[in-house]
Design a protein around this motif. Sequence first.
Motif, PDB file in Angstrom:
ATOM      1  N   UNK A   1     -15.321  19.214  18.679  1.00 31.54           N
ATOM      2  CA  UNK A   1     -15.861  18.253  19.633  1.00 31.54           C
ATOM      3  C   UNK A   1     -16.062  16.922  18.928  1.00 31.54           C
ATOM      4  N   UNK A   2     -15.712  15.875  19.624  1.00 34.22           N
ATOM      5  CA  UNK A   2     -15.991  14.564  19.050  1.00 34.22           C
ATOM      6  C   UNK A   2     -17.458  14.246  19.300  1.00 34.22           C
ATOM      7  N   UNK A   3     -18.003  13.392  18.481  1.00 36.21           N
ATOM      8  CA  UNK A   3     -19.403  13.036  18.638  1.00 36.21           C
ATOM      9  C   UNK A   3     -19.572  12.227  19.917  1.00 36.21           C
ATOM     10  N   UNK A   4     -20.554  12.613  20.704  1.00 35.54           N
ATOM     11  CA  UNK A   4     -20.794  11.927  21.970  1.00 35.54           C
ATOM     12  C   UNK A   4     -21.184  10.480  21.749  1.00 35.54           C
ATOM     13  N   UNK A   5     -21.811  10.200  20.608  1.00 34.00           N
ATOM     14  CA  UNK A   5     -22.233   8.821  20.330  1.00 34.00           C
ATOM     15  C   UNK A   5     -21.038   7.903  20.063  1.00 34.00           C
ATOM     16  N   UNK A   6     -19.884   8.479  19.727  1.00 32.67           N
ATOM     17  CA  UNK A   6     -18.700   7.680  19.441  1.00 32.67           C
ATOM     18  C   UNK A   6     -17.859   7.403  20.691  1.00 32.67           C
ATOM     19  N   UNK A   7     -18.221   8.022  21.821  1.00 34.42           N
ATOM     20  CA  UNK A   7     -17.475   7.844  23.067  1.00 34.42           C
ATOM     21  C   UNK A   7     -18.225   6.833  23.934  1.00 34.42           C
ATOM     22  N   UNK A   8     -17.514   5.860  24.448  1.00 34.59           N
ATOM     23  CA  UNK A   8     -18.140   4.841  25.299  1.00 34.59           C
ATOM     24  C   UNK A   8     -18.499   5.454  26.645  1.00 34.59           C
ATOM     25  N   UNK A   9     -19.503   4.886  27.296  1.00 33.67           N
ATOM     26  CA  UNK A   9     -20.006   5.440  28.552  1.00 33.67           C
ATOM     27  C   UNK A   9     -18.933   5.579  29.639  1.00 33.67           C
ATOM     28  N   UNK A  10     -18.074   4.590  29.876  1.00 31.67           N
ATOM     29  CA  UNK A  10     -17.036   4.787  30.904  1.00 31.67           C
ATOM     30  C   UNK A  10     -16.087   5.941  30.546  1.00 31.67           C
ATOM     31  N   UNK A  11     -15.791   6.089  29.241  1.00 32.15           N
ATOM     32  CA  UNK A  11     -14.930   7.193  28.814  1.00 32.15           C
ATOM     33  C   UNK A  11     -15.625   8.535  28.991  1.00 32.15           C
ATOM     34  N   UNK A  12     -16.942   8.556  28.790  1.00 34.56           N
ATOM     35  CA  UNK A  12     -17.702   9.797  29.005  1.00 34.56           C
ATOM     36  C   UNK A  12     -17.560  10.247  30.449  1.00 34.56           C
TER      37      UNK A  12
END
Length: 185
Positions: A33-44
């Motif tokens: 899993x990639x770190x959620x903090x590294x994913x931008x909100x629109x991508x989330x």
Amino acid sequence: MGLLAVLLAAGLASAQDGKPAGKTGPAVVLPPLEKASEVKDPDKLTRSAKSLGTMREALRGVLEKLEEARRTKDVVKLNCVNEKLTQIKGLLRISETADVALQEAVTRQDGTAAEHEYTKVMIANQKVAQLRSETEECIGQLAFRTDENLSVDVEEPRDLPGGDPTKPPSPPDVIVRPPPASPTL
């Protein structure tokens, strides 16, 4: 303090490998899993919606396997698939709730809550993928795939001894003499 950071990083790396920390041996290998903090909100939001679609597709596939198990009237397969189906339904329900909470958190610009809800959806997606492959194993799709119209021709070798080996001959009659009517000395 530095030692604590090293231990936490090792535990996180081990958890992302699909193996518990300190354990070796076979384990289901899932993509990390990639770190959620590294994913931008629109991508989330986009990835969460895509994961929900993938999980719903997996649910449809498992429902088809359930029907297949019912058609074959195989209780063992039916129970196995039904167990996986129940787990997938629960994970999908959790993911749908987490997706709604993720949308709310992104709207409120609450980064911590958004990361938490995004992580829930991604973990559930991985677990559903694993359950779907286990469902294939329940049905036996990974072991072999046969056609419903498959026929098998058996040729009996000519040099076999005669008779049906499933029906052995009955044992010979045992003759038992009755005891003498009066003892002789």
